[in-house]
Enzyme design. Structure first.
Site, PDB file in Angstrom:
ATOM      1  N   ASP A 148      71.689 -39.484  -5.692  1.00 58.52           N
ATOM      2  CA  ASP A 148      71.249 -37.948  -6.109  1.00 58.52           C
ATOM      3  C   ASP A 148      71.120 -37.894  -7.669  1.00 58.52           C
ATOM      4  O   ASP A 148      70.982 -38.501  -8.049  1.00 58.52           O
ATOM      5  CB  ASP A 148      72.602 -37.147  -5.589  1.00 58.52           C
ATOM      6  CG  ASP A 148      73.453 -38.867  -6.538  1.00 58.52           C
ATOM      7  OD1 ASP A 148      73.295 -38.973  -7.280  1.00 58.52           O
ATOM      8  OD2 ASP A 148      75.332 -37.984  -6.478  1.00 58.52           O
TER       9      ASP A 148
ATOM     10  N   LYS B 135      68.069 -39.244   1.460  1.00 59.16           N
ATOM     11  CA  LYS B 135      70.205 -39.400   0.613  1.00 59.16           C
ATOM     12  C   LYS B 135      70.867 -39.334   1.233  1.00 59.16           C
ATOM     13  O   LYS B 135      72.119 -40.267   1.352  1.00 59.16           O
ATOM     14  CB  LYS B 135      69.616 -38.065  -0.733  1.00 59.16           C
ATOM     15  CG  LYS B 135      70.887 -38.222  -1.365  1.00 59.16           C
ATOM     16  CD  LYS B 135      71.067 -37.456  -2.479  1.00 59.16           C
ATOM     17  CE  LYS B 135      71.563 -35.963  -1.795  1.00 59.16           C
ATOM     18  NZ  LYS B 135      72.087 -35.055  -2.570  1.00 59.16           N
TER      19      LYS B 135
END
Length: 169
Positions: free
Chosen positions: A110, A91
């Site tokens: 996320d 991420k």
């Protein structure tokens, strides 16, 4: 490096203060840590910043752009960052590459994005993200974006802002 398990706004303020003090590129772990007080795991993240500087240093100068543009494939670049820059997972690596203009087709998965993807039945329940799961969801998100005829960047911003109620960087 600072944002995992911390609020992005607080991290942004800390980095801005480090830049203003000229310590981001030259400070030691202890000096940097003082600026990261409101960031979780400040000591570890301060050391990660110092290590990242060393990783991107060539002939005494930090050459991030030179290293990043040495890759022809953004997915290979993300993999390299994930393996070599401490504190950056899939991420965070995707987010970094998006912010520097190289990761427009990468997903920044996320909790906000995952919640919205589940809401739109793009994915099922997600408890933890292994690399394999991350790549699978990224592929589903790409197909979803293509079906809507918008870019991954636009879809990401739309989903994130709808979930959080704001746009931030």
């Amino acid at each position: 490096i600072c944002t995992p398990q911390s609020k992005a706004v607080l991290c942004d303020e800390a980095i801005a203060a480090l830049e203003k003090s000229n310590l981001l590129l030259k400070g030691g772990v202890g000096q940097i840590r003082r600026f990261l007080r409101r960031v979780r795991f400040s000591g570890r993240k301060a050391s990660y910043i110092v290590e990242a500087r060393r990783l991107f240093k060539k002939n005494g100068k930090i050459r991030i752009k030179e290293r990043l543009t040495s890759f022809n494939d953004v997915y290979q670049l993300r993999e390299w960052i994930t393996k070599n820059v401490k504190g950056l997972g899939m991420k965070e690596s995707s987010h970094f590459l998006r912010n520097v203009g190289l990761g427009k087709n990468l997903a920044i998965l996320d909790r906000h994005i995952l919640r919205k993807l589940k809401e739109f039945d793009v994915i099922g329940e997600v408890k933890s993200l292994t690399k394999k799961e991350y790549l699978s969801i990224e592929s589903k998100m790409m197909a979803f974006a293509e079906g809507l005829n918008i870019s991954m960047e636009e879809l990401d911003l739309l989903l994130w802002s709808r979930e959080t109620g704001r746009v931030f960087k």
